[in-house]
Design a protein around this motif. Structure first.
Motif, PDB file in Angstrom:
ATOM      1  N   GLN A 264      73.855  37.445  71.679  1.00 39.05           N
ATOM      2  CA  GLN A 264      75.084  36.690  71.480  1.00 39.05           C
ATOM      3  C   GLN A 264      75.864  36.640  72.780  1.00 39.05           C
ATOM      4  N   GLN A 265      76.666  35.599  72.915  1.00 43.73           N
ATOM      5  CA  GLN A 265      77.437  35.370  74.136  1.00 43.73           C
ATOM      6  C   GLN A 265      78.912  35.648  73.892  1.00 43.73           C
ATOM      7  N   SER A 266      79.536  36.249  74.901  1.00 47.75           N
ATOM      8  CA  SER A 266      80.980  36.405  74.920  1.00 47.75           C
ATOM      9  C   SER A 266      81.450  36.120  76.336  1.00 47.75           C
ATOM     10  N   GLY A 267      81.869  34.885  76.576  1.00 48.73           N
ATOM     11  CA  GLY A 267      82.274  34.505  77.926  1.00 48.73           C
ATOM     12  C   GLY A 267      81.116  34.579  78.905  1.00 48.73           C
ATOM     13  N   ARG A 268      81.279  35.390  79.945  1.00 45.88           N
ATOM     14  CA  ARG A 268      80.246  35.518  80.985  1.00 45.88           C
ATOM     15  C   ARG A 268      79.182  36.558  80.628  1.00 45.88           C
ATOM     16  N   THR A 269      79.346  37.221  79.497  1.00 44.22           N
ATOM     17  CA  THR A 269      78.450  38.330  79.138  1.00 44.22           C
ATOM     18  C   THR A 269      77.624  37.995  77.895  1.00 44.22           C
ATOM     19  N   TRP A 270      76.352  38.301  77.992  1.00 47.80           N
ATOM     20  CA  TRP A 270      75.423  38.156  76.876  1.00 47.80           C
ATOM     21  C   TRP A 270      74.920  39.547  76.489  1.00 47.80           C
ATOM     22  N   THR A 271      74.856  39.813  75.177  1.00 47.14           N
ATOM     23  CA  THR A 271      74.353  41.091  74.672  1.00 47.14           C
ATOM     24  C   THR A 271      73.011  40.868  73.978  1.00 47.14           C
ATOM     25  N   PHE A 272      72.009  41.651  74.383  1.00 52.86           N
ATOM     26  CA  PHE A 272      70.653  41.521  73.844  1.00 52.86           C
ATOM     27  C   PHE A 272      70.242  42.807  73.130  1.00 52.86           C
ATOM     28  N   GLU A 273      69.686  42.657  71.930  1.00 56.05           N
ATOM     29  CA  GLU A 273      69.149  43.777  71.172  1.00 56.05           C
ATOM     30  C   GLU A 273      67.646  43.883  71.467  1.00 56.05           C
ATOM     31  N   ILE A 274      67.187  45.064  71.877  1.00 59.24           N
ATOM     32  CA  ILE A 274      65.801  45.263  72.284  1.00 59.24           C
ATOM     33  C   ILE A 274      64.936  45.600  71.066  1.00 59.24           C
ATOM     34  N   ARG A 275      63.756  45.029  71.020  1.00 63.00           N
ATOM     35  CA  ARG A 275      62.846  45.233  69.895  1.00 63.00           C
ATOM     36  C   ARG A 275      62.409  46.696  69.810  1.00 63.00           C
ATOM     37  N   ASP A 276      62.395  47.257  68.605  1.00 61.26           N
ATOM     38  CA  ASP A 276      61.916  48.625  68.379  1.00 61.26           C
ATOM     39  C   ASP A 276      60.390  48.646  68.308  1.00 61.26           C
ATOM     40  N   GLY A 277      59.814  49.804  68.593  1.00 56.66           N
ATOM     41  CA  GLY A 277      58.396  50.014  68.381  1.00 56.66           C
ATOM     42  C   GLY A 277      57.482  49.385  69.410  1.00 56.66           C
ATOM     43  N   VAL A 278      58.012  49.037  70.580  1.00 54.75           N
ATOM     44  CA  VAL A 278      57.190  48.434  71.638  1.00 54.75           C
ATOM     45  C   VAL A 278      56.835  49.505  72.659  1.00 54.75           C
ATOM     46  N   THR A 279      55.578  49.572  73.027  1.00 54.41           N
ATOM     47  CA  THR A 279      55.160  50.481  74.094  1.00 54.41           C
ATOM     48  C   THR A 279      54.536  49.689  75.231  1.00 54.41           C
ATOM     49  N   PHE A 280      54.714  50.217  76.437  1.00 54.29           N
ATOM     50  CA  PHE A 280      54.030  49.655  77.592  1.00 54.29           C
ATOM     51  C   PHE A 280      52.568  50.095  77.560  1.00 54.29           C
ATOM     52  N   HIS A 281      51.760  49.490  78.390  1.00 58.86           N
ATOM     53  CA  HIS A 281      50.330  49.795  78.385  1.00 58.86           C
ATOM     54  C   HIS A 281      50.019  51.210  78.866  1.00 58.86           C
ATOM     55  N   ASP A 282      50.974  51.872  79.519  1.00 57.29           N
ATOM     56  CA  ASP A 282      50.761  53.271  79.915  1.00 57.29           C
ATOM     57  C   ASP A 282      51.242  54.244  78.835  1.00 57.29           C
ATOM     58  N   GLY A 283      51.684  53.711  77.705  1.00 53.32           N
ATOM     59  CA  GLY A 283      52.118  54.549  76.595  1.00 53.32           C
ATOM     60  C   GLY A 283      53.603  54.831  76.551  1.00 53.32           C
ATOM     61  N   SER A 284      54.327  54.541  77.608  1.00 56.62           N
ATOM     62  CA  SER A 284      55.771  54.773  77.602  1.00 56.62           C
ATOM     63  C   SER A 284      56.460  53.732  76.725  1.00 56.62           C
ATOM     64  N   GLU A 285      57.685  54.053  76.258  1.00 58.79           N
ATOM     65  CA  GLU A 285      58.364  53.198  75.301  1.00 58.79           C
ATOM     66  C   GLU A 285      59.308  52.217  75.988  1.00 58.79           C
ATOM     67  N   LEU A 286      59.373  51.015  75.415  1.00 56.99           N
ATOM     68  CA  LEU A 286      60.354  50.029  75.864  1.00 56.99           C
ATOM     69  C   LEU A 286      61.732  50.439  75.369  1.00 56.99           C
TER      70      LEU A 286
END
Length: 496
Positions: free
Chosen positions: A88-110
């Motif tokens: 969502q946008q508020s003026g010059r700032t946008w807020t993003f919710e990050i997806r749960d349960g995602v891992t990088f290929h090295d096993g670390s978490e997003l």
């Protein structure tokens, strides 16, 4: 002349150009015994920057479905969830919710920290990724799964910008050296496991992927700059997917193996509105009426292009739906006026287009001189208005998937790529409105209004919209055909 039937990608599909492999693919099936065939792909251009996502190499990573972004684009260029689920946008700032349960290929978490790391690296890089040219952007973590993106000026295109493959989110391990190394650091359905310089690359299915599991066990890529060799690999069965088959080679292939993908790229004749004969709007109109674009499509492109109705072509399906008639100036007689048309040799078809235009304009009463050089040796003169006209094959959507930036750079009074030297108050007003309108239907209508304002001046005469020719072997299922060239092999792609 009646052309043979061809497979032409429906313009509403959002899929990507494939690549053809030439050379030996021995061992391609070894990584997944009993688990199907690996997809053998031949790319046109080798990596230029070691597959750094901060360069144009990023588009290879996205085509292989190994690196992902917070946002992706639908067929109309609107933002959809990817690694971010909502925003969502508020003026010059946008807020993003990050997806749960995602891992990088090295096993670390997003998490939010990973997003901040990747986007901050891109925003502070020198040079910056193209999508951030002129954009001041800062990223902060609000909590473990929320980030804010703030720009210096209010920007309705922030989600679209974050869809650029150059803003892919990678694991911390990618940033440990002086360059960004994507091997084993993405989040996509395929893990990049090895890169052999500018020769080849290999990817394996990532079983921990957060979305739909890949149907193929992996991808084997070879980089084959020679178009004849790419086409030969498809004919011989050495390649499953072939990128950018040359027009001259397409006719030698079984039509069932060839798909023509409309590209957001328009071949346009730019007319110098500030100096020379084309200061006169009536003479610009005379040039427009003299051009037979259909003969250029048939003669130069062998029918593998689309005659232009406007600056924006069938790769943007909404453009034709919103476009209406444009009121233009009446044509005047050229009366033997001498004009010089410039273009460049880097795209093989452009000198042929220039020769055809020379004949057409001379038939209409102009005297036409041609000046053709390599692009690096002619761009400065073109931008300085040294030619009466200039032929250019121009991408009409840049990395945001939105055409407003292209229209502004090419036709605004202060546009950075204003070859037509256009300075028109009505055009400037329409371009400013388009740039400031929020995304969606309202913005698309504003963009078409800006296109109409430009076309009314005859500062640019769109001639044709290009296609890219992709080769898919008979056994290939689900190959992507993407006008934006962001996708190629997806989780749904496999070889029977």
């Amino acid at each position: 002349m009646r052309l043979p039937a061809r497979r032409l990608l429906p313009v509403t599909a959002l899929t990507a150009t494939s690549a053809l492999l030439t050379g030996c693919f021995s061992g391609a099936d070894s990584a997944a015994e009993g688990d199907g065939k690996r997809v053998r792909v031949a790319m046109m251009q080798p990596p230029r920057s070691g597959l750094s996502p901060l360069s144009d190499d990023a588009f290879k990573l996205s085509r292989w479905s190994t690196a992902e972004t917070l946002v992706k684009l639908d067929a109309d260029g609107d933002a959809e969830p990817a690694l971010a689920t909502k925003w969502q946008q508020s003026g010059r700032t946008w807020t993003f919710e990050i997806r749960d349960g995602v891992t990088f290929h090295d096993g670390s978490e997003l998490d939010a920290a990973a997003v901040v790391r990747s986007l901050t690296t891109a925003a502070t890089a020198s040079p910056k990724p193209r999508i951030l040219d002129g954009v001041e952007l800062t990223v902060q973590a609000q909590d473990s799964d929320t980030v804010t993106v703030t720009t210096a000026d209010e920007d309705p295109l922030v989600p679209q910008r974050l869809s650029s493959p150059q803003l892919s989110i990678l694991a911390a391990k990618a940033y440990r050296g002086k360059t960004v190394n994507p091997v084993g650091a993405g989040t996509g359905p395929f893990e990049l496991v090895s890169v052999n310089g500018t020769s080849s690359a290999a990817l394996d299915r990532y079983d921990g992927y957060w979305g739909e599991q890949a149907k193929s066990p992996g991808i084997d890529v070879k980089f084959v700059p020679d178009g004849t060799a790419r086409a030969a690999a498809l004919r011989s069965g050495e390649a499953d997917i072939v990128e950018a088959v040359p027009v001259s080679q397409a006719a030698l292939l079984d039509e069932e193996l060839v798909t023509e993908v409309p590209m957001p790229r328009t071949n346009t004749l730019y007319l110098n509105t500030s100096d020379g004969p084309f200061r006169d709007a009536g003479l610009r109109a005379a040039a427009r009426e003299a051009i037979d674009a259909e003969s250029i499509v048939e003669g130069v492109y062998e029918g593998r292009a689309d005659v232009a109705e406007g600056l924006l072509g069938p790769a943007l399906p909404w453009a034709a739906e919103l476009r209406s008639d444009v009121k233009r100036t009446a044509a005047e007689k050229p009366d033997g006026r001498t004009i010089t048309i410039g273009t460049f040799t880097d795209r093989a078809e452009l000198p042929e287009v220039a020769a055809t235009l020379q004949q057409q304009l001379q038939k209409a009463g102009f005297k036409v001189k041609l000046e053709i050089r390599e692009y690096a040796n002619i761009e400065t003169d073109a931008l300085a208005g040294e030619f009466d006209a200039f032929i250019l094959s121009r991408a009409t959507v840049l990395d945001s998937g939105d055409p407003a930036a292209y229209l502004y750079s090419d036709f605004a009074s202060d546009g950075s790529f204003n070859i037509s030297q256009l300075a028109d108050a009505q055009v400037d007003a329409a371009l400013k409105k388009a740039a400031g309108t929020g995304t969606g239907e309202a913005r698309r209508k504003a963009v078409i209004a800006a296109e109409a304002a430009v076309l009314a001046t005859d500062a640019a005469i769109p001639m044709l919209h290009e296609r890219v020719i992709q080769g898919d072997a008979t056994g290939v299922v689900g190959a992507a055909h993407d006008p934006r060239e962001r996708q190629l092999v997806t989780a749904d792609t496999y070889v029977k």
